[in-house]
Design a protein around this motif. Structure first.
Motif, PDB file in Angstrom:
ATOM      1  N   CYS A  85       0.636  -1.280   0.025  1.00 13.23           N
ATOM      2  CA  CYS A  85      -0.116  -0.038  -0.011  1.00 13.23           C
ATOM      3  C   CYS A  85       0.996   1.267  -0.036  1.00 13.23           C
ATOM      4  N   LEU A 116       2.610   2.298   2.616  1.00 13.11           N
ATOM      5  CA  LEU A 116       2.569   2.872   4.080  1.00 13.11           C
ATOM      6  C   LEU A 116       3.825   2.551   4.461  1.00 13.11           C
ATOM      7  N   ALA A 142       0.425   7.480  -4.879  1.00 11.83           N
ATOM      8  CA  ALA A 142      -0.943   8.018  -5.311  1.00 11.83           C
ATOM      9  C   ALA A 142      -1.596   7.214  -6.077  1.00 11.83           C
ATOM     10  N   ARG A 159      -2.096   3.675  -4.800  1.00 11.69           N
ATOM     11  CA  ARG A 159      -3.367   3.838  -3.709  1.00 11.69           C
ATOM     12  C   ARG A 159      -4.809   4.057  -4.494  1.00 11.69           C
ATOM     13  N   ARG A 160      -4.790   4.746  -5.544  1.00  6.25           N
ATOM     14  CA  ARG A 160      -5.845   4.972  -6.418  1.00  6.25           C
ATOM     15  C   ARG A 160      -6.408   3.559  -6.917  1.00  6.25           C
ATOM     16  N   VAL A 173      -8.322  -0.995   0.229  1.00  4.73           N
ATOM     17  CA  VAL A 173      -7.565  -1.638   1.404  1.00  4.73           C
ATOM     18  C   VAL A 173      -8.216  -1.802   2.728  1.00  4.73           C
ATOM     19  N   TYR A 201     -15.041   5.720  12.692  1.00  2.00           N
ATOM     20  CA  TYR A 201     -15.380   6.829  13.408  1.00  2.00           C
ATOM     21  C   TYR A 201     -16.743   7.039  14.141  1.00  2.00           C
ATOM     22  N   PHE A 208     -14.406   8.740   2.484  1.00  2.00           N
ATOM     23  CA  PHE A 208     -13.603   7.898   1.618  1.00  2.00           C
ATOM     24  C   PHE A 208     -13.471   8.011   0.335  1.00  2.00           C
ATOM     25  N   PHE A 234     -11.632  10.774  -1.586  1.00  2.00           N
ATOM     26  CA  PHE A 234     -10.299  10.974  -1.835  1.00  2.00           C
ATOM     27  C   PHE A 234     -10.022  10.366  -3.161  1.00  2.00           C
ATOM     28  N   TYR A 235     -11.124   9.601  -3.847  1.00  2.00           N
ATOM     29  CA  TYR A 235     -10.723   9.062  -4.892  1.00  2.00           C
ATOM     30  C   TYR A 235     -11.385   9.843  -6.229  1.00  2.00           C
ATOM     31  N   ASP A 287      -8.277  17.309  -1.048  1.00  2.00           N
ATOM     32  CA  ASP A 287      -8.306  16.233   0.044  1.00  2.00           C
ATOM     33  C   ASP A 287      -8.058  16.923   1.330  1.00  2.00           C
ATOM     34  N   LEU A 301      -7.034   5.950   6.513  1.00  2.00           N
ATOM     35  CA  LEU A 301      -6.940   7.063   5.893  1.00  2.00           C
ATOM     36  C   LEU A 301      -5.555   7.310   4.934  1.00  2.00           C
ATOM     37  N   LEU A 302      -4.543   6.593   5.640  1.00  2.00           N
ATOM     38  CA  LEU A 302      -3.370   6.786   5.022  1.00  2.00           C
ATOM     39  C   LEU A 302      -2.992   5.934   3.742  1.00  2.00           C
ATOM     40  N   VAL A 303      -4.024   4.873   3.481  1.00  2.00           N
ATOM     41  CA  VAL A 303      -3.949   4.133   2.443  1.00  2.00           C
ATOM     42  C   VAL A 303      -4.622   4.682   1.276  1.00  2.00           C
ATOM     43  N   THR A 304      -5.500   5.883   1.597  1.00  2.00           N
ATOM     44  CA  THR A 304      -5.860   6.465   0.479  1.00  2.00           C
ATOM     45  C   THR A 304      -5.175   7.207  -0.294  1.00  2.00           C
ATOM     46  N   PRO A 305      -5.418   7.823  -1.561  1.00  2.00           N
ATOM     47  CA  PRO A 305      -4.383   8.360  -2.206  1.00  2.00           C
ATOM     48  C   PRO A 305      -4.195   9.888  -1.786  1.00  2.00           C
ATOM     49  N   ALA A 306      -4.864  10.362  -0.782  1.00  2.00           N
ATOM     50  CA  ALA A 306      -4.504  11.677   0.041  1.00  2.00           C
ATOM     51  C   ALA A 306      -2.885  11.397   0.251  1.00  2.00           C
ATOM     52  N   ASP A 366       0.350  12.345   2.709  1.00  2.00           N
ATOM     53  CA  ASP A 366       0.526  12.484   4.174  1.00  2.00           C
ATOM     54  C   ASP A 366       0.390  14.046   4.412  1.00  2.00           C
ATOM     55  N   GLU A 396       7.417   6.633   9.610  1.00  2.00           N
ATOM     56  CA  GLU A 396       6.437   5.173   9.899  1.00  2.00           C
ATOM     57  C   GLU A 396       6.694   4.571  11.255  1.00  2.00           C
TER      58      GLU A 396
END
Lengths: 265, 394
Positions: free
Chosen positions: A48, A50, A70, A73-74, A78, A86, A98, A101-102, B4, B223-228, B230, B388
């Motif tokens: 991913c 990360l 990016a 991730r697009r 995941v 939330y 979410f 973001f796409y 974003d 949230l961090l696995v989205t294309p946005a 960091d 990380e």
């Protein structure tokens, strides 16, 4: 399609991931199996983007994660291993958040959100805040926010962990449905029977290394075991005593040049 | 990226607004403090005035020995003496009465024969709260002072001496401060404290919730696995923290301004907080809120849990409040001191209060100091957010 080549990640002296390679074709369910601490989650996090690998590459639909995270991730949806949501947002609000973001917005976003709600059977609680949701309901929220942008590649970290029987069945149905629609699905699990039922391909990871890759039938045949669980134990034992390369080559296919099952490329 | 950032900002605001506990901490408490500060002084003044004008009955012994004109003077000051039979010292020491007077035989004769006449004034400064023994004592001293002046004037007149010889220098004080200056100066004391408390507390809960709270809930990774990127995630969250910091600042200062003008402190000019001080406080407070928001984010990002972040943020609260208190109590504030991060906004407010009007140079320096500090802390905070090891340790 997800291609993982020679991924390496060390935390100090700990070799969390040590040269992992495998690939996940479109229209297939690939299971990443391994005991706790084997490096499954670290591998997924590197896929991913990360976590930066110390070595190796991840390519998702032609995009290299180090070069274009990016875009990777697009192309990914995941579902993380946490069941966190939330609590003051409804599932619908989660999906809208979410989806934003796409690049989704307006009526297109609304339509996608509704499609996910229908697909996961969340109509009854889609507009209730997630505070107090059951584990199964929360898991659907997490799965839904991974699918809201209709990703070609779906990664799930232990999607059925802690769920009741009905929720497990629903989740497995969704995984199959994604496969049938041509998505590339990569998931981790502890449950061998689940892997045997669902997976077209299985990659077994032991101590940060791929011990074997193939279809469940191939792995059973290779180890001479009658169940995937027995095959897994045999491979795990083999990994402790033998070199990993005895079972897997650098491409992540079963040794001997055999193709990893009928659905493999 | 802006899209974003806005998406995250909107979500965090909605999430925060729905959080009663967070909203109470972020908005209601500073608002109550603002209203309390604004109404405390007028209420105190009113209580003191009421006490000063309220008839005062003092237990006394030997009233028959007292000069009748002294008793008349007491009467003009609203003081009545009441003969007390019993152990007067004991009841005052036990704080059952606030004060008492004891006249000895021969008091009137001493006065008339121009010998020093003495009466005992017994008080217990702890009786009756802050308006107790000490306050009765002051009222009695004022009455006796007036009586003494009257008797001295009579004695000098009898000797054909002009009483003016007792006053070689007459100092006629004139306060040239405008009503705006008086109102602003008085209010600036509370304003510094109010801005410090509001800025230090306002966005803290949100900063913790959107970072350490997300980590604890297990939503940050999703949230961090989205294309946005960091950076977009960080800036969106920072934007929400800053917004939530500014809302209580605006509400609290506006409430303070409104209440202080409805109930002005009983001072010369009777002016509440002038409008220019409200503007000055907001314009200097907002850049300060930005610096503090970034610092709150930096601390919260490092924390593993909500509780960790709360503990880590405590020194930051003091780091903001102490300069505010120092500025509130200090007098002279040099122009250059407005550039000092954190202290500068309070110094600028103090200068404007003394000047009785907006000072753009002070406000400009104060804003520059805050923005420079924010620009220096921001990259550090963002770097922490993208590390990380910090993000995934739990």
């Amino acid at each position: 399609m997800i291609q993982v080549r020679d991924l390496v990640k060390h935390y100090g002296e700990v070799r969390a991931v040590d040269g992992v390679s495998f690939h996940c074709p479109d229209g297939h369910i690939t299971g990443l199996l391994g005991p706790n601490g084997a490096g499954k989650t670290t591998t997924l996090r590197m896929i991913c983007g990360l976590i930066r690998p110390m070595q190796g590459t991840v390519i998702v639909d032609g995009h290299e994660v180090g070069q274009n995270p990016a875009a990777v991730r697009r192309a990914l949806g995941v579902q993380t291993d946490s069941s966190g949501t939330y609590p003051r947002l409804t599932p619908r609000e989660h999906f809208k958040y979410f989806g934003g973001f796409y690049g989704l917005s307006g009526s297109e976003l609304d339509a996608r959100v509704q499609a996910v709600i229908d697909m996961l059977g969340m109509g009854e609680f889609a507009d209730r805040r997630t505070q107090g949701f059951s584990r199964g309901q929360r898991q659907k929220v997490i799965l839904g926010r991974a699918l809201v942008h209709d990703p070609k590649n779906v990664i799930m970290d232990e999607p059925t962990s802690g769920l009741d029987v009905m929720a497990v069945r629903e989740t497995r149905d969704v995984i199959r449905m994604l496969r049938d629609r041509g998505h590339c699905v990569l998931f981790t699990t502890h449950y061998m029977d689940e892997a045997a039922r669902l997976c077209d391909r299985v990659a077994i990871i032991i101590r940060g290394r791929i011990a074997a890759v193939g279809s469940p039938a191939e792995l059973m045949e290779m180890t001479g075991c009658s169940s995937l669980e027995d095959a897994f134990v045999a491979l795990a034992g083999g990994a402790q005593g033998l070199l990993v390369s005895e079972y897997a080559n650098a491409d992540g296919n079963v040794n001997g040049g055999r193709n990893a099952g009928g659905r493999a490329r | 990226m802006l899209r974003d950032v806005m998406n995250i900002w909107r979500k965090e605001l909605m999430d925060t607004v729905r959080d009663r506990k967070g909203m109470t901490q972020a908005i209601v408490i500073p608002l109550v403090i603002g209203i309390f500060y604004a109404s405390f002084t007028p209420m105190l003044m009113k209580a003191m005035t009421a006490r000063r004008e309220k008839p005062l009955t003092i237990p006394a012994q030997g009233i028959a020995y007292a000069d009748a004109r002294l008793l008349d003077t007491f009467g003009r000051y609203g003081i009545t003496l009441e003969e007390y039979e019993g152990d007067l010292e004991a009841v005052i020491q036990d704080a059952k009465r606030e004060s008492g007077l004891v006249f000895e035989p021969g008091f009137t004769e001493d006065v008339s024969e121009e010998r020093p006449a003495t009466a005992r004034l017994l008080t217990n400064s702890t009786a009756g709260g802050i308006f107790g023994g000490g306050f009765s004592d002051t009222r009695l001293q004022l009455a006796v002072g007036a009586y003494n002046q009257m008797v001295v004037a009579e004695r000098m007149a009898a000797r054909e001496v002009d009483p003016a010889i007792l006053v070689p220098v007459a100092l006629n004080a004139e306060d040239l401060a405008t009503p705006e200056q008086r109102g602003a100066f008085f209010a600036s004391f509370y304003l510094s404290i109010l801005v410090a408390v509001t800025v230090a507390q306002g966005g803290l809960f949100v900063a913790i919730d959107v970072t350490a709270g997300e980590k604890e809930r297990g939503t940050l990774e999703s949230l961090l696995v989205t294309p946005a990127s960091d950076i977009a995630v960080f800036l969106g969250k920072l934007g929400a923290v800053f917004t939530i910091s500014v809302i209580p600042l605006v509400l609290t200062l506006t409430a303070y301004w409104a209440v202080s003008n409805v109930m002005p402190p009983n001072m010369a000019g009777d002016s509440g907080l002038p409008g220019f001080m409200l503007t000055a406080s907001l314009l200097t407070g907002m850049p300060l809120a930005l610096v503090v928001s970034v610092a709150q984010m930096m601390i919260s990002v490092r924390a593993r849990t909500f509780r960790d972040a709360q503990s880590g943020a405590t020194p930051l609260i003091f780091a903001v409040m102490i300069p505010g208190f120092v500025a509130a109590f200090s007098q002279a504030k040099a122009l250059w001191s407005c550039l000092i991060p954190v202290y500068g906004p309070f110094a600028a407010m103090g200068r404007m209060a003394q000047a009785g009007g907006l000072q753009w140079d002070a406000m400009g320096l104060s804003a520059a100091g805050s923005l420079i500090a924010a620009a220096m802390v921001l990259p550090v905070a963002m770097k922490m957010f993208t590390r990380e090891t910090l993000l995934y340790r739990s």
